[in-house]
Motif scaffolding. Structure first.
Motif, short mmCIF file in Angstrom:
data_model
loop_
_atom_site.label_atom_id
_atom_site.label_comp_id
_atom_site.label_asym_id
_atom_site.label_seq_id
_atom_site.Cartn_x
_atom_site.Cartn_y
_atom_site.Cartn_z
N GLY A 1 0.81 -1.21 0.00
CA GLY A 1 0.00 0.00 0.00
C GLY A 1 0.84 1.26 0.00
O GLY A 1 0.46 2.25 -0.61
N GLY A 2 2.00 1.23 0.67
CA GLY A 2 2.83 2.42 0.76
C GLY A 2 4.21 2.26 0.16
O GLY A 2 4.85 3.25 -0.21
N GLU A 3 4.66 1.00 0.04
CA GLU A 3 6.02 0.75 -0.44
C GLU A 3 6.02 -0.02 -1.76
O GLU A 3 7.07 -0.33 -2.30
N ASP A 4 4.85 -0.29 -2.30
CA ASP A 4 4.76 -1.14 -3.49
C ASP A 4 4.27 -0.39 -4.73
O ASP A 4 3.95 -1.00 -5.74
N GLY A 5 4.23 0.93 -4.65
CA GLY A 5 3.82 1.73 -5.80
C GLY A 5 2.38 2.20 -5.76
O GLY A 5 2.00 3.11 -6.51
N GLN A 6 1.55 1.60 -4.90
CA GLN A 6 0.13 1.97 -4.88
C GLN A 6 -0.07 3.42 -4.45
O GLN A 6 -0.76 4.19 -5.14
N PHE A 7 0.49 3.78 -3.32
CA PHE A 7 0.28 5.16 -2.84
C PHE A 7 1.06 6.15 -3.69
O PHE A 7 0.65 7.30 -3.87
N GLN A 8 2.18 5.70 -4.24
CA GLN A 8 2.94 6.56 -5.16
C GLN A 8 2.06 6.94 -6.36
O GLN A 8 2.08 8.09 -6.82
N GLY A 9 1.27 5.95 -6.84
CA GLY A 9 0.35 6.22 -7.95
C GLY A 9 -0.73 7.23 -7.58
O GLY A 9 -1.08 8.10 -8.37
N SER B 1 9.76 5.91 -7.57
CA SER B 1 8.50 6.06 -8.28
C SER B 1 7.70 4.76 -8.24
O SER B 1 8.12 3.77 -7.62
N VAL B 2 6.57 4.75 -8.94
CA VAL B 2 5.68 3.59 -8.96
C VAL B 2 6.42 2.33 -9.40
O VAL B 2 6.36 1.29 -8.74
N LEU B 3 7.14 2.40 -10.51
CA LEU B 3 7.82 1.23 -11.05
C LEU B 3 8.88 0.70 -10.10
O LEU B 3 8.92 -0.50 -9.80
N GLY B 4 9.74 1.58 -9.60
CA GLY B 4 10.81 1.15 -8.70
C GLY B 4 10.27 0.50 -7.44
O GLY B 4 10.78 -0.54 -6.99
N CYS B 5 9.23 1.10 -6.87
CA CYS B 5 8.63 0.55 -5.65
C CYS B 5 7.99 -0.81 -5.92
O CYS B 5 8.16 -1.75 -5.14
N ALA B 6 7.26 -0.92 -7.03
CA ALA B 6 6.57 -2.17 -7.34
C ALA B 6 7.56 -3.31 -7.56
O ALA B 6 7.37 -4.42 -7.06
N LEU B 7 8.63 -3.05 -8.29
CA LEU B 7 9.63 -4.09 -8.56
C LEU B 7 10.40 -4.47 -7.30
O LEU B 7 10.62 -5.66 -7.04
N ALA B 8 10.81 -3.49 -6.50
CA ALA B 8 11.57 -3.79 -5.29
C ALA B 8 10.74 -4.57 -4.29
O ALA B 8 11.27 -5.43 -3.57
N MET B 9 9.44 -4.31 -4.23
CA MET B 9 8.57 -4.99 -3.29
C MET B 9 8.34 -6.45 -3.69
O MET B 9 8.00 -7.29 -2.86
N ASN C 1 -0.94 14.87 -8.22
CA ASN C 1 0.14 15.83 -8.54
C ASN C 1 0.84 16.34 -7.28
O ASN C 1 1.19 17.52 -7.19
N ILE C 2 1.05 15.43 -6.32
CA ILE C 2 1.77 15.76 -5.09
C ILE C 2 3.14 15.09 -5.14
O ILE C 2 3.24 13.87 -5.17
#
Length: 312
Positions: free
Chosen positions: A73-81, A94-102, A87-88
């Motif tokens: 939810g917070g480290e896998d790209g979801q909240f980043q999206g 970013s979304v991709l880096g978090c999703a892959l690392a998780m 626009n914050i």
């Protein structure tokens, strides 16, 4: 300097808590970060997605977010999206880096393709039938000692060390309580190391020693017997090697800003093998990234501000 920071960063939401299995650790990280930012004169406030609506971020007119949400939810790209949709700007990957690392399995696939060393492993999914033949195949390929872990969890949540076919079945069922995809790896006897990364620079490595069977959740967060060494005891050549591997592994997943890459050093071959990358590591006063930063002469407060700068 404090007024300069206030003007530079505007209103900052410190994201903490959330709904993941790592909620309690995230609350501790977020509270430490918030305290540091406030002491530096930055206009910051706590925002817990479990307690607050996303629309509150819009109403609060937030300028940027310091993300201390660990786990799903917070480290896998979801909240980043979500933040990108609103626009914050936010700290870290970013979304991709978090999703892959998780995703432990897919990150290992990328590392293997790049020729980076990882432990032998297989992915067990809901399509695999947990019969005796399958379990014997897995054990025969990876045994005699295995690590079983959810593919999308951090902080050693749902992880088990097993040495029999019977215990392998139990360990997979336990990991499935957290994730439908389960990573099974060959156990590597050796010391664990971690390398923190801040703005494309690797910080001094840290080595860990625990009296427990392995460096699990208890050893990380609750045990008073776990020892951390920074400097880690590596010679100059080894330190350069592990830092270089960490940066390559981190960048290959599309990660940026700040994070941590974990290793184990095989006692038999003395080779460093990659375990996982973390895009939102722990940020309590006793966490690993602050320890490495301190060795580099960066205080906890300075570190939180440097990480906040990754949102600019």
């Amino acid at each position: 300097m404090s007024s300069e920071y206030a003007e530079q960063f505007g209103k900052v939401a410190v994201l903490l808590g959330g709904n993941s299995a790592e909620r309690e650790i995230s609350l501790r990280s977020g509270e430490a970060v918030l305290k540091a930012l406030l002491s530096e004169g930055i206009n910051a406030f706590a925002f817990d997605p479990k307690e607050n609506s996303i629309s509150d971020l819009i109403q609060q007119k937030v300028d940027r977010a310091w993300n201390a949400l660990h786990g799903r939810g917070g480290e896998d790209g979801q909240f980043q999206g979500v933040l990108e949709t609103l626009n914050i700007p936010y700290t870290g990957s970013s979304v991709l880096g978090c999703a892959l690392a998780m995703d432990k399995w897919r990150s290992k696939m990328i590392w293997k393709a790049m020729g980076l060393p990882v432990a032998a492993h297989v992915l067990v999914t809901s399509k695999d039938k947990m019969n005796d033949q399958f379990l014997r195949q897995v054990f025969g390929k990876l045994g005699p000692i295995l690590f079983v872990k959810p593919s999308h969890e951090g902080s050693s949540v749902g992880m088990s060390k097993v040495d029999s076919i019977e215990s392998l079945m139990d360990a997979i069922e336990h990991a499935r309580e957290f994730d439908s995809e389960v990573l099974v790896e060959s156990f590597i006897e050796g010391k664990e190391y971690t390398v923190s990364i801040l703005n494309d620079e690797a910080l001094p490595s840290i080595s860990m020693e625990t009296t427990r069977d392995f460096y699990d959740f208890e050893a990380k967060y609750n045990s008073k017997d776990t020892q951390y060494f920074c400097p880690s005891g590596l010679n100059e050549e080894e330190e350069v090697l592990i830092q270089s591997m960490a940066l390559t592994a981190f960048n290959s997943l599309g990660c940026k800003g700040w994070g941590r890459v974990d290793f184990i050093r095989d006692n038999a071959t003395q080779q460093f093998k990659l375990l996982e990358a973390n895009t939102v590591p722990g940020m309590t006063e006793s966490s690993l990234v602050p320890k490495a930063a301190k060795q580099k002469g960066i205080s906890f407060n300075q570190l939180t501000v440097e990480i906040l700068k990754t949102s600019l």
